[in-house]
Design a protein around this motif. Structure first.
Motif, PDB file in Angstrom:
ATOM      1  N   UNK A 185     -82.424 -38.350  -4.210  1.00 57.17           N
ATOM      2  CA  UNK A 185     -83.787 -37.916  -3.434  1.00 57.17           C
ATOM      3  C   UNK A 185     -84.566 -39.177  -3.395  1.00 57.17           C
ATOM      4  N   UNK A 186     -85.145 -40.387  -4.357  1.00 53.12           N
ATOM      5  CA  UNK A 186     -85.440 -41.207  -4.543  1.00 53.12           C
ATOM      6  C   UNK A 186     -85.352 -42.262  -3.581  1.00 53.12           C
ATOM      7  N   UNK A 187     -83.821 -42.244  -4.650  1.00 52.52           N
ATOM      8  CA  UNK A 187     -83.309 -43.415  -3.489  1.00 52.52           C
ATOM      9  C   UNK A 187     -82.519 -43.745  -2.275  1.00 52.52           C
ATOM     10  N   UNK A 241     -87.452 -28.881  -7.979  1.00 49.37           N
ATOM     11  CA  UNK A 241     -87.828 -30.363  -7.856  1.00 49.37           C
ATOM     12  C   UNK A 241     -87.568 -31.356  -7.203  1.00 49.37           C
ATOM     13  N   UNK A 242     -86.553 -30.971  -6.016  1.00 52.36           N
ATOM     14  CA  UNK A 242     -86.071 -32.047  -5.377  1.00 52.36           C
ATOM     15  C   UNK A 242     -86.958 -32.000  -3.544  1.00 52.36           C
ATOM     16  N   UNK A 243     -87.063 -30.759  -3.946  1.00 54.34           N
ATOM     17  CA  UNK A 243     -87.480 -30.144  -2.781  1.00 54.34           C
ATOM     18  C   UNK A 243     -88.845 -30.531  -2.879  1.00 54.34           C
ATOM     19  N   UNK A 244     -90.212 -30.215  -3.977  1.00 57.02           N
ATOM     20  CA  UNK A 244     -91.197 -30.614  -4.479  1.00 57.02           C
ATOM     21  C   UNK A 244     -91.249 -32.324  -4.107  1.00 57.02           C
ATOM     22  N   UNK A 245     -90.276 -33.098  -4.517  1.00 57.22           N
ATOM     23  CA  UNK A 245     -90.128 -34.498  -4.284  1.00 57.22           C
ATOM     24  C   UNK A 245     -90.381 -35.076  -1.799  1.00 57.22           C
ATOM     25  N   UNK A 246     -89.107 -33.636  -1.816  1.00 55.90           N
ATOM     26  CA  UNK A 246     -89.374 -34.328  -0.487  1.00 55.90           C
ATOM     27  C   UNK A 246     -90.224 -34.191   0.397  1.00 55.90           C
ATOM     28  N   UNK A 247     -91.115 -32.593   0.051  1.00 54.00           N
ATOM     29  CA  UNK A 247     -92.146 -32.490   0.342  1.00 54.00           C
ATOM     30  C   UNK A 247     -93.232 -33.268  -0.010  1.00 54.00           C
ATOM     31  N   UNK A 248     -93.572 -33.971  -0.698  1.00 53.21           N
ATOM     32  CA  UNK A 248     -94.354 -35.164  -0.900  1.00 53.21           C
ATOM     33  C   UNK A 248     -93.781 -36.169  -0.690  1.00 53.21           C
ATOM     34  N   UNK A 249     -92.958 -36.644  -0.161  1.00 56.92           N
ATOM     35  CA  UNK A 249     -92.952 -37.353   1.086  1.00 56.92           C
ATOM     36  C   UNK A 249     -92.946 -37.874   2.182  1.00 56.92           C
ATOM     37  N   UNK A 250     -92.430 -36.229   2.957  1.00 58.54           N
ATOM     38  CA  UNK A 250     -93.504 -36.374   4.081  1.00 58.54           C
ATOM     39  C   UNK A 250     -94.681 -36.172   4.369  1.00 58.54           C
ATOM     40  N   UNK A 267     -98.733 -40.091  -4.820  1.00 62.76           N
ATOM     41  CA  UNK A 267     -98.166 -41.389  -5.478  1.00 62.76           C
ATOM     42  C   UNK A 267     -97.939 -41.561  -6.577  1.00 62.76           C
ATOM     43  N   UNK A 268     -98.864 -40.733  -7.536  1.00 62.14           N
ATOM     44  CA  UNK A 268     -99.074 -40.747  -9.167  1.00 62.14           C
ATOM     45  C   UNK A 268     -98.444 -39.548  -9.333  1.00 62.14           C
ATOM     46  N   UNK A 269     -97.798 -38.567  -8.331  1.00 59.05           N
ATOM     47  CA  UNK A 269     -97.461 -37.193  -8.459  1.00 59.05           C
ATOM     48  C   UNK A 269     -96.157 -37.261  -8.543  1.00 59.05           C
ATOM     49  N   UNK A 270     -95.026 -37.527  -7.485  1.00 55.60           N
ATOM     50  CA  UNK A 270     -94.017 -37.922  -7.182  1.00 55.60           C
ATOM     51  C   UNK A 270     -93.455 -39.219  -7.313  1.00 55.60           C
ATOM     52  N   UNK A 271     -94.372 -40.013  -8.347  1.00 60.16           N
ATOM     53  CA  UNK A 271     -93.923 -41.580  -8.389  1.00 60.16           C
ATOM     54  C   UNK A 271     -93.091 -42.151  -6.942  1.00 60.16           C
ATOM     55  N   UNK A 272     -94.254 -42.190  -6.287  1.00 58.37           N
ATOM     56  CA  UNK A 272     -93.249 -42.843  -4.785  1.00 58.37           C
ATOM     57  C   UNK A 272     -93.601 -44.120  -4.969  1.00 58.37           C
ATOM     58  N   UNK A 273     -93.113 -44.876  -3.928  1.00 57.35           N
ATOM     59  CA  UNK A 273     -93.875 -46.904  -4.001  1.00 57.35           C
ATOM     60  C   UNK A 273     -93.691 -47.135  -2.859  1.00 57.35           C
ATOM     61  N   UNK A 274     -93.565 -48.442  -2.483  1.00 59.61           N
ATOM     62  CA  UNK A 274     -94.362 -49.169  -1.216  1.00 59.61           C
ATOM     63  C   UNK A 274     -93.351 -48.044  -0.390  1.00 59.61           C
ATOM     64  N   UNK A 275     -92.394 -48.181  -0.412  1.00 67.41           N
ATOM     65  CA  UNK A 275     -91.500 -47.626   1.064  1.00 67.41           C
ATOM     66  C   UNK A 275     -91.986 -46.693   1.535  1.00 67.41           C
ATOM     67  N   UNK A 276     -92.308 -45.230   0.771  1.00 65.57           N
ATOM     68  CA  UNK A 276     -92.961 -44.227   1.110  1.00 65.57           C
ATOM     69  C   UNK A 276     -94.307 -44.265   1.607  1.00 65.57           C
TER      70      UNK A 276
END
Length: 559
Positions: A185-187, A241-250, A267-276
């Motif tokens: 999901x991250x990739x 966990x996957x759904x929570x990450x994708x919700x965070x990206x959205x 960013x802190x909760x879901x370990x997001x990066x610049x591309x997000x």
């Protein structure tokens, strides 16, 4: 110390044989042995074997071409080399080399590796094809690699559709994340599209069948939308966990300038990066401060300039301390597969205080500049000193002013100087010369920085090439050396004596019968000045991270 070194290397006159003129010597524009070939300048040299040529291609690539050959010509020659090996039943050896170079991080750029893998996957030899598709997941570690591989496969393909082997292998790439679906999901959210390919394109063409609900949720997300992904929701912990990450990206996508604090929390909760991060918020110092604390190593290196413009890396700041600590951590460099050449480019770019493209400029922090140079040397595998006497010879002829490995900022002679300094920092007994048609002794010691070395080379005459100069220097000055290391593109043509013959004469005159020559190839052509029939001459590839270890073993007679 210098006087001790000089005495160790100086040969007493009575111990040094006299140079006797020989009428059978041939100049470098004459063929000396039957197995010599003509290089790009008309000089006669040796050709490296096909597997060495492939290694040069994987490590150095052909981007930008060379001084004498354009990029398409060099690339075509290297592809023909791979084809020859496959036709001779050695395709699995090529695949093994591709896998080793990629996994061990021996190449700066994955492009040549992925191109070579695509050639093997699309060839007609079943053993090579099977072996190549088997390592797809090991070589294509992120979607960028996968998309580039697909691009090259399309280029190499004679048909219009995707064959079964191709579809199955790509399906396995996605399903291979079944045990770590959050990573997939991250990739797929970080690398949404590259090289004119997207996940939607690849998933549809490969007809991928998800092996479980977690993978199914992610594929529905990339092919359709979040609503479709939610249809696969279950109480399974991994799915949650996957759904929570994708919700965070959205949620991050919807953030505006009034939502900076919310974005930092995401960013802190879901370990997001610049591309997000939404493009409009990439000028926020607060956002970058949060990103920096979690930033992967390579991303940090690439964004040093940007973070400096925002004042995050000022002297004595938290950002400076964090960056310096990470850059000088050998374990982090190794685990992140940071290639020395990437660090050399970053060092050159950062100290310039401006980007090569665009209008970005920044104040240079000397501590970060020093850390980048230190990281460059740490990124190579460390080897113990051999205790031998070295002559390190850097080719500064005109052809060495060509950019290397597709970098517009680093020329071949600069890259050679950096490689030379690596040995100089390891060994105690060495001298350094620069050569073209003649030679110049350089006053270089172990504490010199790359910047000072390049300044010492900057005013030298860049003229024709005579690769016999290192040995002739040793003869002229009656010096004792056990090892000659020549950093060159092997486009030699100017001398009255072939380099291999010069070494043989040096052995005779200096009475060091096992004096060794190591040729560090800085361009992915097929030439070398090392005689393949001489067991004391060796070719290595410049910027192969295994080169220092291979050179040390060779010098110590371990192979």
């Amino acid at each position: 110390m210098d006087s001790i070194k000089d005495s160790q290397m100086q040969i007493d006159s009575e111990d040094f044989g006299s140079i006797q003129p020989r009428g059978d010597l041939k100049s470098q524009d004459e063929k000396m042995t039957y197995d010599q070939v003509v290089n790009s300048t008309g000089g006669f040299v040796y050709s490296v074997n096909d597997l060495t040529r492939v290694l040069r291609f994987l490590c150095l690539g052909t981007e930008g071409g060379s001084y004498y050959a354009k990029e398409p010509e060099l690339k075509r020659e290297n592809i023909q080399c791979i084809d020859r090996l496959i036709m001779n039943g050695r395709g699995p050896e090529v695949v093994d080399l591709i896998c080793t170079v990629s996994i061990e991080g021996r190449a700066c750029k994955q492009g040549p590796t992925l191109y070579a893998l695509a050639i093997c996957c699309r060839c007609n030899d079943s053993k090579t094809k099977t072996a190549a598709y088997k390592i797809l997941g090991s070589v294509c570690r992120i979607p960028t690699h996968l998309f580039e591989f697909v691009k090259y496969c399309e280029k190499e393909s004679s048909g219009t559709g995707w064959g079964r082997a191709h579809r199955v292998a790509i399906g396995k790439w996605y399903n291979g994340f079944s045990k770590d679906p959050k990573k997939l999901a991250y990739l797929v959210t970080k690398y949404q599209n590259r090289h004119s390919w997207s996940h939607r394109d690849v998933v549809r063409l490969a007809h991928i069948k998800p092996e479980d609900s977690k993978i199914d949720m992610i594929l529905k997300y990339v092919v359709k939308d979040m609503a479709s992904a939610n249809s696969m929701y279950s109480e399974d912990r991994s799915v949650v966990d996957v759904k929570a990450f994708l919700d965070g990206v959205e949620e991050a996508k919807k953030c505006t300038k009034s939502d900076i604090d919310k974005l930092r929390s995401l960013i802190v909760e879901h370990q997001l990066v610049r591309e997000h991060v939404p493009t409009g918020l990439l000028d926020s110092k607060e956002v970058w401060d949060t990103l920096l604390r979690l930033m992967p190593m390579m991303a940090m290196i690439r964004n040093l300039g940007k973070m400096s413009t925002l004042g995050l890396l000022d002297s004595k700041s938290f950002g400076e301390t964090l960056v310096v600590d990470k850059l000088t951590n050998e374990g982090l460099l190794k685990s992140a597969r940071i290639h020395p050449f990437s660090l050399l480019v970053a060092w050159n770019q950062y100290k310039a205080g401006r980007g090569s493209k665009g209008k970005l400029s920044w104040s240079v922090n000397d501590n970060i500049t020093k850390a980048l140079e230190e990281a460059f040397y740490k990124a190579f595998k460390n080897v113990p000193p051999t205790g031998k006497r070295y002559l390190l010879a850097v080719d500064v002829s005109g052809s060495m002013q060509t950019p290397v490995i597709g970098s517009s900022e680093i020329e071949a002679f600069e890259a050679s100087a950096a490689m030379m300094l690596l040995t100089a920092r390891t060994e105690e007994n060495f001298e350094v010369i620069a050569f073209s048609k003649g030679y110049t002794k350089l006053d270089i010691n172990r504490v010199d920085t790359l910047n000072t070395v390049l300044k010492k080379c900057s005013n030298l005459p860049f003229s024709g090439t005579d690769c016999s100069m290192p040995m002739l220097y040793a003869i002229d000055h009656k010096k004792k050396f056990d090892v000659f290391i020549v950093y060159t593109d092997s486009e030699t043509y100017h001398g009255k004596m072939h380099p291999s013959e010069a070494l043989k004469q040096y052995r005779e005159y200096a009475k060091i019968h096992d004096a060794r020559l190591i040729v560090v190839g800085m361009v992915s052509n097929g030439f070398s000045i090392a005689d393949p029939n001489d067991p004391f001459m060796m070719d290595v590839v410049g910027f192969d991270t295994e080169a220092p270890k291979a050179m040390s073993n060779f010098v110590m007679g371990k192979f």
